[in-house]
Design a protein around this motif. Structure first.
Motif, PDB file in Angstrom:
ATOM      1  N   LEU A   1     -41.485   1.535  25.312  1.00  0.00           N
ATOM      2  CA  LEU A   1     -40.213   1.600  24.601  1.00  0.00           C
ATOM      3  C   LEU A   1     -40.375   1.201  23.138  1.00  0.00           C
ATOM      4  O   LEU A   1     -39.760   1.806  22.242  1.00  0.00           O
ATOM      5  N   LEU A   2     -41.195   0.193  22.887  1.00  0.00           N
ATOM      6  CA  LEU A   2     -41.423  -0.232  21.510  1.00  0.00           C
ATOM      7  C   LEU A   2     -42.114   0.872  20.717  1.00  0.00           C
ATOM      8  O   LEU A   2     -41.748   1.147  19.564  1.00  0.00           O
ATOM      9  N   SER A   3     -43.102   1.503  21.326  1.00  0.00           N
ATOM     10  CA  SER A   3     -43.792   2.593  20.627  1.00  0.00           C
ATOM     11  C   SER A   3     -42.852   3.766  20.372  1.00  0.00           C
ATOM     12  O   SER A   3     -42.909   4.401  19.314  1.00  0.00           O
ATOM     13  N   LEU A   4     -41.960   4.060  21.327  1.00  0.00           N
ATOM     14  CA  LEU A   4     -40.976   5.121  21.126  1.00  0.00           C
ATOM     15  C   LEU A   4     -40.004   4.756  20.003  1.00  0.00           C
ATOM     16  O   LEU A   4     -39.564   5.619  19.239  1.00  0.00           O
ATOM     17  N   GLY A   5     -39.657   3.454  19.903  1.00  0.00           N
ATOM     18  CA  GLY A   5     -38.775   3.018  18.827  1.00  0.00           C
ATOM     19  C   GLY A   5     -39.404   3.214  17.459  1.00  0.00           C
ATOM     20  O   GLY A   5     -38.748   3.684  16.515  1.00  0.00           O
ATOM     21  N   VAL A   6     -40.699   2.871  17.333  1.00  0.00           N
ATOM     22  CA  VAL A   6     -41.400   3.081  16.067  1.00  0.00           C
ATOM     23  C   VAL A   6     -41.466   4.569  15.749  1.00  0.00           C
ATOM     24  O   VAL A   6     -41.216   4.991  14.609  1.00  0.00           O
ATOM     25  N   LEU A   7     -41.797   5.368  16.747  1.00  0.00           N
ATOM     26  CA  LEU A   7     -41.835   6.816  16.547  1.00  0.00           C
ATOM     27  C   LEU A   7     -40.462   7.348  16.135  1.00  0.00           C
ATOM     28  O   LEU A   7     -40.345   8.208  15.256  1.00  0.00           O
ATOM     29  N   GLY A   8     -39.406   6.797  16.766  1.00  0.00           N
ATOM     30  CA  GLY A   8     -38.052   7.217  16.420  1.00  0.00           C
ATOM     31  C   GLY A   8     -37.690   6.906  14.981  1.00  0.00           C
ATOM     32  O   GLY A   8     -36.961   7.682  14.332  1.00  0.00           O
ATOM     33  N   GLU A   9     -38.175   5.762  14.441  1.00  0.00           N
ATOM     34  CA  GLU A   9     -37.916   5.432  13.040  1.00  0.00           C
ATOM     35  C   GLU A   9     -38.462   6.519  12.121  1.00  0.00           C
ATOM     36  O   GLU A   9     -37.798   6.947  11.171  1.00  0.00           O
ATOM     37  N   TYR A  10     -39.672   6.960  12.388  1.00  0.00           N
ATOM     38  CA  TYR A  10     -40.281   7.997  11.543  1.00  0.00           C
ATOM     39  C   TYR A  10     -39.609   9.354  11.749  1.00  0.00           C
ATOM     40  O   TYR A  10     -39.392  10.097  10.784  1.00  0.00           O
ATOM     41  N   VAL A  11     -39.260   9.675  12.996  1.00  0.00           N
ATOM     42  CA  VAL A  11     -38.581  10.948  13.259  1.00  0.00           C
ATOM     43  C   VAL A  11     -37.219  10.973  12.569  1.00  0.00           C
ATOM     44  O   VAL A  11     -36.804  11.999  12.006  1.00  0.00           O
ATOM     45  N   GLY A  12     -36.508   9.843  12.608  1.00  0.00           N
ATOM     46  CA  GLY A  12     -35.219   9.776  11.924  1.00  0.00           C
ATOM     47  C   GLY A  12     -35.348  10.016  10.436  1.00  0.00           C
ATOM     48  O   GLY A  12     -34.494  10.683   9.825  1.00  0.00           O
ATOM     49  N   ARG A  13     -36.421   9.506   9.838  1.00  0.00           N
ATOM     50  CA  ARG A  13     -36.637   9.730   8.419  1.00  0.00           C
ATOM     51  C   ARG A  13     -37.012  11.180   8.133  1.00  0.00           C
ATOM     52  O   ARG A  13     -36.651  11.737   7.089  1.00  0.00           O
ATOM     53  N   ILE A  14     -37.725  11.788   9.044  1.00  0.00           N
ATOM     54  CA  ILE A  14     -38.019  13.222   8.893  1.00  0.00           C
ATOM     55  C   ILE A  14     -36.723  14.028   8.903  1.00  0.00           C
ATOM     56  O   ILE A  14     -36.548  14.956   8.106  1.00  0.00           O
ATOM     57  N   LEU A  15     -35.805  13.674   9.807  1.00  0.00           N
ATOM     58  CA  LEU A  15     -34.515  14.364   9.875  1.00  0.00           C
ATOM     59  C   LEU A  15     -33.761  14.267   8.560  1.00  0.00           C
ATOM     60  O   LEU A  15     -33.220  15.259   8.054  1.00  0.00           O
ATOM     61  N   VAL A  16     -33.744  13.071   7.970  1.00  0.00           N
ATOM     62  CA  VAL A  16     -33.045  12.887   6.692  1.00  0.00           C
ATOM     63  C   VAL A  16     -33.702  13.718   5.598  1.00  0.00           C
ATOM     64  O   VAL A  16     -33.022  14.342   4.772  1.00  0.00           O
ATOM     65  N   GLU A  17     -35.027  13.761   5.592  1.00  0.00           N
ATOM     66  CA  GLU A  17     -35.735  14.479   4.535  1.00  0.00           C
ATOM     67  C   GLU A  17     -35.509  15.987   4.628  1.00  0.00           C
ATOM     68  O   GLU A  17     -35.318  16.655   3.613  1.00  0.00           O
TER      69      GLU A  17
END
Length: 322
Positions: free
Chosen positions: A289-305
């Motif tokens: 879950l922690l690794s998915l959370g870190v991955l989600g942080e980067y994916v969320g930033r990709i979405l914004v970009e």
């Protein structure tokens, strides 16, 4: 203060939000400091103060308008809503006209008198002159500890090193400003962008004062969010670390499987206890879950970009040249 007939040589950028009471004292003190600055030939230094109103809900914009009516060198951008300090600072850099640009907070904790020392180092050939707090006794102990921890963590994880205890208060040459302006990212961590740009840099130390007017708009949650933005925008190490952690867990599992096999051959099979099984399951579930959370942080930033929305929207300009 009387307006200069020439264009600004120095631009001072001031992001503000709900700072009605601080505008007057800031303009009075900073104006005196800037009026006392001169060119190498002794001529008065031409300057402008560019406020960026980041969606204030009080009389901040009216206070800026009043200051502008008294001195046309005081200008402002009013954003359509609160976009955050990093976006407001970007708006200021995009619209400043000076050969040298100095971002500074309106609370006057960073002394404007240091600007003269920054100009001296700039004239000596440095394109970036950043202010370094000599000590942080004006901050609470938890804030000093977390700030120190963040700077160490950021500089360990990222190749773009941030000077410790240096904030946004600094002087930027026009060449540096032009580099920052063409950076396309929407998730902006300005201290990281300043560090990435490079150029010849120098430090000026100063003592930070207590805030005299108003209250800070940053709480610990906002500071935590800014810290996460800073690390994820400057480094991919948080993503890479889970590959190493997964390899270590797999290696440990293989070693343990070999141990169980040998023990079973030598001593026979036994029934493993449920507590150890639950511990292993919960531990590995938490890691996943922690690794998915870190991955989600980067994916969320990709979405914004990939949306390519503007970093900020200007609602109103105060000052013909703002």
């Amino acid at each position: 203060m009387s307006a200069s007939p020439t264009g600004p040589r120095l631009s001072v950028i001031v992001p503000v939000k709900d700072e009605e009471a601080a505008i007057g004292p800031f303009v009075a003190r900073v104006g005196r400091v800037l009026d006392g600055l001169t060119e190498p030939d002794g001529a008065p230094l031409a300057w402008e103060i560019l406020f960026v109103d980041d969606g204030s809900g009080d009389g901040t914009l009216a206070a800026i308008m009043q200051a502008h009516q008294a001195d046309r060198r005081i200008k402002a951008l009013s954003l359509s809503r609160n976009f955050g300090k990093e976006a407001a600072l970007s708006a200021g850099l995009d619209n400043a006209h000076g050969d040298a640009v100095v971002p500074i907070d309106v609370d006057l904790q960073d002394p404007p008198e240091v600007i003269g020392d920054m100009l001296d180092k700039w004239r000596d050939g440095h394109e970036v002159v950043y202010g370094v707090r000599r000590d942080r006794q004006t901050d609470s102990l938890p804030k000093r500890m977390t700030a120190d921890l963040y700077y160490r963590a950021h500089n360990w994880l990222s190749s773009d090193k941030i000077p410790e205890h240096a904030g946004d208060f600094r002087l930027l040459d026009r060449k540096v400003v032009e580099v920052i302006k063409v950076m396309p990212e929407r998730n902006r961590f300005m201290k990281g962008l300043f560090a990435w740009s490079g150029f010849r840099q120098a430090a000026v130390e100063y003592d930070r004062a207590e805030r005299a007017v108003g209250t800070t708009k940053f709480n610990y949650w906002k500071l935590w969010t800014l810290a996460i933005d800073g690390i994820t925008s400057a480094s991919t190490v948080p993503l890479r670390v889970w590959s190493y952690l997964g390899a270590l867990v797999a290696l440990f599992a293989l070693i343990y499987a070999g141990f169980v096999f040998v023990r079973t051959v030598l001593y026979g099979a036994d029934v493993a206890g449920y507590p150890s099984l639950m511990i292993a399951t919960l531990f590995l579930g938490g890691v996943q879950l922690l690794s998915l959370g870190v991955l989600g942080e980067y994916v969320g930033r990709i979405l914004v970009e990939v949306k390519h929305r503007p970093i900020y929207v200007i609602r109103q300009r105060i000052g013909d040249e703002a």
